[in-house]
Design an enzyme around this catalytic site. Structure first.
Site, PDB file in Angstrom:
ATOM      1  N   MET A 157       0.896  -1.183  -0.138  1.00  0.00           N
ATOM      2  CA  MET A 157       0.003   0.108  -0.089  1.00  0.00           C
ATOM      3  C   MET A 157       1.031   1.237  -0.115  1.00  0.00           C
ATOM      4  O   MET A 157       1.515   1.352   1.032  1.00  0.00           O
ATOM      5  CB  MET A 157      -0.854   0.001   1.214  1.00  0.00           C
ATOM      6  CG  MET A 157      -1.894   1.121   1.349  1.00  0.00           C
ATOM      7  SD  MET A 157      -3.000   0.722   2.517  1.00  0.00           S
ATOM      8  CE  MET A 157      -2.254   0.857   4.026  1.00  0.00           C
ATOM      9  N   TYR A 410       1.223   4.073  12.715  1.00  0.00           N
ATOM     10  CA  TYR A 410       0.873   3.806  11.211  1.00  0.00           C
ATOM     11  C   TYR A 410      -0.577   3.640  11.052  1.00  0.00           C
ATOM     12  O   TYR A 410      -1.368   3.191  12.107  1.00  0.00           O
ATOM     13  CB  TYR A 410       1.826   2.774  10.313  1.00  0.00           C
ATOM     14  CG  TYR A 410       1.856   1.254  11.031  1.00  0.00           C
ATOM     15  CD1 TYR A 410       0.949   0.648  11.657  1.00  0.00           C
ATOM     16  CD2 TYR A 410       2.913   0.263  10.492  1.00  0.00           C
ATOM     17  CE1 TYR A 410       0.667  -0.709  11.825  1.00  0.00           C
ATOM     18  CE2 TYR A 410       3.023  -1.117  10.812  1.00  0.00           C
ATOM     19  CZ  TYR A 410       1.834  -1.502  11.302  1.00  0.00           C
ATOM     20  OH  TYR A 410       1.780  -2.810  11.930  1.00  0.00           O
ATOM     21  N   GLU A 411      -1.118   3.496   9.696  1.00  0.00           N
ATOM     22  CA  GLU A 411      -2.546   3.173   9.520  1.00  0.00           C
ATOM     23  C   GLU A 411      -3.226   4.432   9.863  1.00  0.00           C
ATOM     24  O   GLU A 411      -4.367   4.357  10.627  1.00  0.00           O
ATOM     25  CB  GLU A 411      -3.033   1.955  10.086  1.00  0.00           C
ATOM     26  CG  GLU A 411      -2.835   0.994   9.150  1.00  0.00           C
ATOM     27  CD  GLU A 411      -3.241   1.187   7.625  1.00  0.00           C
ATOM     28  OE1 GLU A 411      -4.181   2.204   7.295  1.00  0.00           O
ATOM     29  OE2 GLU A 411      -2.305   0.938   6.829  1.00  0.00           O
ATOM     30  N   GLY A 412      -2.682   5.733   9.844  1.00  0.00           N
ATOM     31  CA  GLY A 412      -3.228   6.855  10.450  1.00  0.00           C
ATOM     32  C   GLY A 412      -2.798   6.832  11.866  1.00  0.00           C
ATOM     33  O   GLY A 412      -3.033   6.216  12.567  1.00  0.00           O
ATOM     34  N   HIS A 417      -6.880   9.948  13.958  1.00  0.00           N
ATOM     35  CA  HIS A 417      -8.260   9.313  14.033  1.00  0.00           C
ATOM     36  C   HIS A 417      -8.949  10.016  15.321  1.00  0.00           C
ATOM     37  O   HIS A 417     -10.156  10.341  15.041  1.00  0.00           O
ATOM     38  CB  HIS A 417      -8.083   7.676  14.664  1.00  0.00           C
ATOM     39  CG  HIS A 417      -7.436   6.963  13.472  1.00  0.00           C
ATOM     40  ND1 HIS A 417      -8.081   6.571  12.132  1.00  0.00           N
ATOM     41  CD2 HIS A 417      -6.045   6.263  13.158  1.00  0.00           C
ATOM     42  CE1 HIS A 417      -7.376   5.944  11.352  1.00  0.00           C
ATOM     43  NE2 HIS A 417      -6.325   5.766  12.004  1.00  0.00           N
TER      44      HIS A 417
END
Ligand SMILES: Cc1cc2nc3c(=O)[nH]c(=O)nc-3n(C[C@H](O)[C@H](O)[C@H](O)COP(=O)(O)OP(=O)(O)OC[C@H]3O[C@@H](n4cnc5c(N)ncnc54)[C@H](O)[C@@H]3O)c2cc1C
Length: 540
Positions: A157, A410-412, A417
């Site tokens: 990704m 990671y992943e935002g 969030h």
């Protein structure tokens, strides 16, 4: 001595079946899922977990422009692929086994607990598959999905760039179309599995700019490591990063220098398509946090039951877990695993049911934030339980801590969030869906704690809705939301305890969870109120 990895299969199945209500799914077969989970657990314990420590010590290397994985990783991946594990949820028409995605809640957690590094490099496939199924053409599905199912291809990704981390509107990687062929030009950094020597091919899912129109100028591309002619596509690894943990997961800097790619979906719809992949990955990262919590509990509980230190009240020799403070830590770690798993499974089941996308939108960031911070806290507490041995490498909890640490970034990053929850979701249908969900839970819960938390949460939401800028409240509102949701999970755990082989443990953890959450929820609500007064004074 390091404790071998044991997959928490009973806890996982208990949570899916009795806490998250997986049986509401039409195609849910708990007997089959249980067999599959037991089978995968044995595989992970026997084959995958033994790679974790040596992989961490050896790390990945960049040799002549190719990434070399640590010894044994290629062999285990080949075996994993031959056993059909990559294709579990890929539709049968594309060579997979067509199982519902919820089985991944079991296999993915077990995989991460056995070896987070290897899980990361293989774990983006289900999200990539879902993205191609939702947005790809029939031709793209036929071309790429069978290679994912057989394990011949792994996915990456590619979002992050040197100037574009949390803020994707700054992405500069460009895509240009000439005579019907798209090519990519630009640099991506921090790409997990950007190269490896386990799968024959890699399919990069790349977010690139097709116009200068901010995030609306971003499109999603499929960029294979090899062109159709078999020639190498110009995607080059220019470095792999030295990191705190996850040494066996190559974090790559990639240069796309005129690499051929295919557009997925419409130009400008890149972020929308990428969100399918990211939302999948977010729940997966939540499960990584759960896996770390469960591993920390297993190691700490086993050590504490064997090490003799101090004396009991009657003067007889005590083990560590006879001491109230060690029990407190063990119960907290166990609660972080059980509570986090309940939240992650609830989000996953709601996603699969497909009836309430607003609730999924709200629960996904909460699951990502809570479970990842839980994993880090659990590893840290586990180290404390082991004392000096926790700080040494011998019991590997220091590796759990190092590997877990990235999950809140990671992943935002978790702050992003929380900000999204406070600024965008708070005033929209997803927050209404959450409120309705908690209100329903309140009706079925026997104690008044859910009602009290719901009232506090409504009050907090009200403060954010009337604030000129809700961003400063984001952290505390996320915490208040977590505690409110946890109170629903603790109630569900108590109601279901009889279905577990150790109901005493479930009840104890849930009771302690209720005591903690019902003490913390008012504290966060009060902090939001107090901060609102402070900000109002400043503005006056
Ligand atoms: C091991 C590893 C693997 C990774 N794998 C991948 C991958 O496979 N693919 C990929 O594309 N990327 C990957 N990443 C990148 C990762 O997703 C980013 O590091 C992450 O999105 C944060 O971006 P950043 O590092 O630029 O931090 P920044 O965006 O600079 O943020 C730094 C801090 O500031 C806060 N912050 C930033 N902006 C705001 C704001 N507007 N409001 C409030 N707070 C803010 C953040 O919460 C964070 O705490 C990986 C990173 C690592 C370390």
């Amino acid at each position: 001595m390091m404790k071998p990895f044991i997959a928490p299969v009973e806890d996982i199945l208990f949570s899916l079946n009795h806490v998250a209500g997986a049986n509401r799914l039409e195609d849910w077969d708990d007997g089959f899922t249980s067999e599959l989970a037991i089978h995968f657990a044995a595989y992970a314990e026997g084959e995958i977990a033994p790679l974790d420590e040596p992989g961490d010590r050896q790390g990945c290397r960049l040799e002549n422009g190719r990434v070399r994985m640590p010894d044994g990783f290629g062999r285990v991946y080949k075996d994993y692929a031959e056993n059909g594990w990559p294709g579990l949820t890929i539709p049968e028409e594309f060579g997979g086994q067509g199982l519902g995605s919820l089985v991944l809640a079991a296999t993915s957690e077990v995989f991460s607990g056995a070896c987070h590094s290897l899980q990361m490099v293989t774990g983006l496939v289900p999200g990539a598959v879902r993205t191609i199924l939702n947005f790809g053409t029939e031709e793209q599905k036929a071309k790429y999905l069978p290679a994912f199912a057989s394990g011949a291809t792994l996915a990456t990704m590619c979002l992050t760039e040197p100037g574009a981390g949390s803020d994707l509107s700054r992405v500069r990687c460009r895509a240009v179309e000439e005579e019907g062929v798209w090519t990519l030009q630009g640099e991506k950094i921090f790409i997990s599995g950007g190269d490896q020597d386990m799968s024959a091919k890699i399919l990069h899912l790349v977010l690139a700019r097709t116009s200068d129109n901010g995030v609306r100028g971003l499109s999603l591309f499929l960029c294979p490591s090899e062109k159709e002619s078999g020639e190498k596509n110009p995607v080059t690894v220019t470095r792999i990063e030295e990191k705190m943990g996850l040494h066996a997961s190559p974090t790559c800097q990639l240069v796309f220098d005129g690499a051929e790619a295919e557009l997925v979906g419409k130009p400008g719809d890149g972020l929308k398509a990428m969100f399918t992949m990211m939302n999948h990955a977010r729940l997966d990262v939540a499960l990584q946090g759960v896996a770390h919590s469960a591993r920390a509990y297993d190691v700490a509980a086993s050590y504490a039951s064997e090490r003799a230190q101090g004396r009991k009240a009657d003067g007889s020799p005590a083990q560590l877990d006879d001491h109230a403070d060690v029990r407190r830590m063990l119960d907290e770690i166990d609660g972080l695993a059980l509570g986090g798993r309940g939240i992650a499974h609830l989000a996953h089941v709601t996603l699969e049911l497909g009836e309430d996308p607003d609730l999924v939108e709200f629960l996904t960031p909460v699951a990502k934030v809570y479970c990842t911070e839980a994993g880090i806290r659990a590893a840290e507490l586990g180290i404390q339980v082991l004392g000096g041995y926790g700080y040494l490498q011998e019991y590997r909890l220091e590796q759990t801590y190092r590997d877990a640490r990235i999950t809140s970034i990671y992943e935002g990053a978790n702050g992003i969030h929380a900000r999204m929850l406070a600024t965008r979701l708070v005033s929209s249908k997803p927050a209404d869906a959450f409120e309705q969900f908690v209100a329903l839970e309140e009706k079925s819960s026997s104690s008044g704690v859910v009602k009290q938390a719901l009232d506090l949460w409504r009050g907090g939401r009200g403060v954010l809705l009337s604030a000129d800028d809700p961003a400063p409240f984001a952290h505390d509102f996320m915490k208040l939301t977590e505690q409110t949701l946890l109170l629903c999970i603790w109630s569900r755990l108590k109601a279901a305890a009889g279905a577990h082989s150790n109901p005493q443990r479930i009840n104890r953890v849930a009771d302690r969870g209720i005591a903690t959450s019902s003490a913390f929820a008012p504290a966060y609500a009060a902090k939001i109120e107090r901060d609102a007064e402070i900000y109002a004074k400043k503005a006056a």
